[in-house]
Design an enzyme around this catalytic site. Structure first.
Site, PDB file in Angstrom:
ATOM      1  N   LYS A 145      -7.139  17.352  -4.247  1.00  0.00           N
ATOM      2  CA  LYS A 145      -8.291  18.264  -4.241  1.00  0.00           C
ATOM      3  C   LYS A 145      -9.445  17.632  -5.010  1.00  0.00           C
ATOM      4  O   LYS A 145      -9.751  17.981  -6.146  1.00  0.00           O
ATOM      5  CB  LYS A 145      -7.889  19.614  -4.827  1.00  0.00           C
ATOM      6  N   LYS A 162       4.962  20.047   3.728  1.00  0.00           N
ATOM      7  CA  LYS A 162       4.537  21.341   3.222  1.00  0.00           C
ATOM      8  C   LYS A 162       4.884  22.435   4.222  1.00  0.00           C
ATOM      9  O   LYS A 162       5.370  22.160   5.332  1.00  0.00           O
ATOM     10  CB  LYS A 162       3.038  21.326   2.922  1.00  0.00           C
TER      11      LYS A 162
END
Length: 296
Positions: free
Chosen positions: A141, A173
Site C-alpha cells: 500500500k 488471498k
C-alpha cells in the site's frame, strides 16, 4: 537505530521521482518568483533542521536534488538515515546560490519529511513490539513510484519489508480463492499453485478463521496470514501451529494500530504487517533554517 543501505535501487527510484518533481514545479518557465526577485549572485548557507523528535530517512535524496540543480552546491551532513533525531537538531548544512536553495526547498522537504514520517511511525510500532519475536512489516500500500523509497524508510525505522511486488512472492488471498474453481479447500489451492509454480517457491496464504488455518496447514505453506483475528484467536492459532507445524510462520494483519500492536505481538505471532506504515504516516516536521547571513 537501523541504518538501512541507500543503494542503487533506491537511488534509481529517487532519480525518477526527482525528475518528475522538477517537471511539476518548474514546467517550461522555471521559478518565476526567484527570477523576478533574487539576485543570481547571492549566496547563502542554510541548515536542514528537525523541528520534532523522529527518525531520519531520505537525506541522501536531499543532497541529490541540490547537486543535480547546481554541481557547485556544498553539502555537509551531520546525521545519517536511521538516526533518532531530537527537536532542533541540525541534520545537514547546504551552501550555494540563494535562488537554487529557494527553488529546491519544497522538493527537498517533500521527500525528507515524507520518508522520515514513515521511518518514525515504523519505529513507534517496532518499539511497542519489543520483547516479543514479532517483526513489523510493511505492505504494497504505497504511492505509485514511491515503493522502493517507502520500503527503504521502513527499514530505517527498524521494520522489515514484505514482498516488493507481485513478481517476487506468492500471496493467495480471499479474492484469489473466490475466483479459483475448486472444491473450496485452501490446502488444495496451495497444492495447485505449487504444482504450477514449482516446489521451491515460497507460498503465503491468507485465512480469516482458525478452521481455514487448519485447512491451509495441511499443505504446509511457508507463511499463513491471519486476517483481522482477535488476540484470543491469534493466541489459539499460535498454540495450534506450535503443536502441529512449528516451521510455518504466522503473520497477523488487519486492525493493527499503535494501541493494539503490543497485544497482537504478545500472542506469539512471527510477523505483523501494517499498511499504515506507508499509506498513513504523518510527515516529520523538518525545515530549512534561513538564519545564516547572506553574502555576495
Amino acid at each position: 537505530m537501523a541504518h538501512s543501505f541507500f543503494g542503487s535501487i533506491e537511488k534509481a527510484a529517487a532519480e525518477r521521482l526527482i525528475l518528475w518533481a522538477f517537471q511539476e514545479d518548474l514546467g517550461e518557465r522555471g521559478d518565476l518568483t526567484c527570477q523576478g526577485m533574487i539576485d543570481p549572485t547571492l549566496v547563502a548557507t542554510v541548515k536542514i533542521v528537525s523541528r520534532q523528535p523522529g527518525i531520519l530517512a531520505g537525506l541522501p535524496i536531499a543532497q541529490m536534488i541540490y547537486q543535480q540543480m547546481d554541481a557547485s552546491i556544498q553539502w555537509e551532513a551531520f546525521a545519517v538515515d536511521g538516526d533518532e533525531l531530537t527537536a532542533g537538531q541540525v541534520v545537514a548544512e547546504v551552501t550555494g546560490p540563494v535562488s537554487t536553495l529557494l527553488t529546491g526547498e519544497r522538493t527537498v522537504l517533500n521527500f525528507v519529511t515524507h520518508l522520515s514520517g514513515i521511518a518514525t511511525l515504523t519505529h513507534q510500532f517496532v518499539e511497542l513490539a519489543q520483547g516479543t519475536k514479532a517483526k513489523i512489516l510493511d505492505t504494497r500500500k504505497t504511492l505509485p513510484g514511491y515503493r522502493s523509497l517507502a520500503k527503504y524508510a521502513v527499514r530505517c525505522g527498524g521494520g522489515h519489508n514484505h514482498r516488493m511486488g507481485l513478481y517476487d512472492g506468492i500471496l493467495i488471498k480471499d479474492n484469489h480463492l473466490a475466483a479459483w474453481k475448486s472444491s473450496g479447500s485452501i490446502a488444495e489451492a496451495i497444492e495447485h499453485v505449487r504444482a504450477q509454480m514449482g516446489a521451491n517457491i515460497d507460498i503465503e496464504v491468507e485465512v480469516d478463521t482458525l478452521e481455514q488455518m487448519v485447512d491451509a496447514m495441511r499443505a504446509k505453506p511457508q507463511i499463513i496470514l491471519l486476517d483481522n483475528m482477535t488476540t484470543r484467536e491469534l493466541t489459539e492459532a499460535v498454540a495450534y501451529r506450535d503443536q502441529h507445524a512449528a516451521e510455518i510462520l504466522l503473520e497477523a494483519s488487519g486492525g493493527v494500530n499503535l494501541t493494539t500492536v503490543a497485544a497482537i505481538a504478545a500472542t506469539g505471532v512471527d510477523r505483523i504487517s501494517i499498511g499504515a506504515l506507508t499509506h498513513s504516516a504523518p510527515q516529520l516536521d523538518l525545515a530549512l533554517d534561513w538564519g545564516a547571513a547572506l553574502k555576495k
